[in-house]
Design a protein around this motif. Structure first.
Motif, short mmCIF file in Angstrom:
data_model
loop_
_atom_site.label_atom_id
_atom_site.label_comp_id
_atom_site.label_asym_id
_atom_site.label_seq_id
_atom_site.Cartn_x
_atom_site.Cartn_y
_atom_site.Cartn_z
N SER A 161 0.85 -1.19 0.00
CA SER A 161 0.00 0.00 0.00
C SER A 161 0.89 1.24 0.00
O SER A 161 2.09 1.17 0.32
CB SER A 161 -0.90 0.00 1.23
N GLU A 162 0.30 2.36 -0.34
CA GLU A 162 1.05 3.62 -0.30
C GLU A 162 1.57 3.88 1.11
O GLU A 162 2.71 4.30 1.30
CB GLU A 162 0.17 4.78 -0.76
N GLU A 163 0.75 3.60 2.10
CA GLU A 163 1.14 3.84 3.50
C GLU A 163 2.29 2.92 3.91
O GLU A 163 3.25 3.35 4.56
CB GLU A 163 -0.06 3.65 4.42
N ALA A 164 2.21 1.66 3.52
CA ALA A 164 3.29 0.71 3.84
C ALA A 164 4.57 1.09 3.12
O ALA A 164 5.67 0.99 3.69
CB ALA A 164 2.87 -0.71 3.49
N PHE A 165 4.46 1.54 1.89
CA PHE A 165 5.64 1.97 1.13
C PHE A 165 6.31 3.15 1.83
O PHE A 165 7.55 3.19 1.95
CB PHE A 165 5.24 2.33 -0.30
N GLN A 166 5.52 4.10 2.31
CA GLN A 166 6.12 5.24 3.02
C GLN A 166 6.82 4.79 4.30
O GLN A 166 7.88 5.31 4.64
CB GLN A 166 5.05 6.30 3.32
N ARG A 167 6.26 3.82 4.99
CA ARG A 167 6.93 3.27 6.19
C ARG A 167 8.26 2.62 5.82
O ARG A 167 9.25 2.75 6.54
CB ARG A 167 6.02 2.27 6.90
N ILE A 168 8.27 1.90 4.69
CA ILE A 168 9.51 1.28 4.22
C ILE A 168 10.56 2.35 3.94
O ILE A 168 11.72 2.21 4.34
CB ILE A 168 9.23 0.42 2.96
N LEU A 169 10.17 3.43 3.28
CA LEU A 169 11.12 4.51 2.99
C LEU A 169 11.61 5.18 4.26
O LEU A 169 12.79 5.55 4.35
CB LEU A 169 10.48 5.54 2.07
N LEU A 170 10.75 5.33 5.24
CA LEU A 170 11.15 5.97 6.50
C LEU A 170 12.18 5.15 7.26
O LEU A 170 12.95 5.70 8.05
CB LEU A 170 9.92 6.21 7.39
N ASP A 171 12.22 3.85 7.00
CA ASP A 171 13.24 3.01 7.65
C ASP A 171 14.65 3.41 7.21
O ASP A 171 15.62 3.05 7.88
CB ASP A 171 13.01 1.53 7.34
N GLY A 172 14.77 4.10 6.08
CA GLY A 172 16.05 4.63 5.63
C GLY A 172 16.95 3.67 4.87
O GLY A 172 18.06 4.03 4.48
N GLU A 173 16.49 2.45 4.63
CA GLU A 173 17.32 1.48 3.91
C GLU A 173 17.41 1.79 2.42
O GLU A 173 18.42 1.52 1.77
CB GLU A 173 16.76 0.08 4.12
N PHE A 174 16.37 2.37 1.87
CA PHE A 174 16.30 2.64 0.44
C PHE A 174 16.39 4.15 0.22
O PHE A 174 15.39 4.85 0.27
CB PHE A 174 14.99 2.09 -0.14
#
Length: 186
Positions: free
Chosen positions: A53-66
């Motif tokens: 989801s868009e929300e899950a994708f933003q959480r993934i980006l916030l993790d800072g790995e990508f």
């Protein structure tokens, strides 16, 4: 080589996908899912669901790995990176068991190649069945969701992703998906 009933497999995959994606959407009603996919492995022994989801994708980006655009594009479109990879996959156990049992009967590369190709087509057909039922929505809702099939850790993944996305999605959705590696829409 013994014959394999791909029609039964299509029904099993379709019903398992309906359960997995339906349960996922019910558990996350406030998330906007932008992609749902089925993936297999290079050995054609499994089929699993994946979604993001868009929300899950933003959480993934916030993790800072990508952090760079190519990595962010991979996080957005790489099914293995999605927040909901293999979530609610238990209904896929029966078709996976059928696949692995049958694969033990194949003894030549050509037979395996043909079998794997039929599996890919069957995965696409299962998603197409659900789409034709309206399971993935209509109108603007359907335009916001990309469907495709993939192969984990395979050089052939992108070709299957493109072919399946073209078959499964409205033209505008496919056109946007085809440009997925050009830059990250983060």
């Amino acid at each position: 080589m013994t014959s394999f009933d791909f029609e039964t497999l299509r029904v099993q995959i379709r019903d398992a996908a309906r359960h997995a994606f339906g349960t996922l959407r019910a558990a996350h009603p406030n998330e906007r899912f932008y992609a749902m996919a089925l993936y297999t492995d290079d050995g054609a022994m499994t089929v699993c669901p994946s979604a993001n989801s868009e929300e899950a994708f933003q959480r993934i980006l916030l993790d800072g790995e990508f952090t760079d655009p190519a990595d962010a594009a991979y996080a957005r479109w790489g099914t293995a990176e999605w927040a909901y990879e293999a979530v609610h996959a238990e209904r896929f156990d029966a078709p996976c068991e059928r696949l692995s049992t049958h694969l033990l009967t194949l003894d030549e590369d050509r037979a395996f190649g043909a079998f794997r190709s039929r599996l890919h087509d069957t995965m696409v057909q299962a998603l197409a069945d659900l789409d034709q039922e309206g399971f993935f929505g209509a109108g603007a809702d359907r335009q916001a969701l990309t469907l495709f099939c993939s192969i984990s850790d395979s050089d052939e993944a992108e070709a299957l992703e493109d072919r399946s996305a073209e078959q499964l999605n409205p033209p505008a959705v496919f056109a946007a998906f085809k440009k997925r590696w050009d830059a990250s829409p983060a």
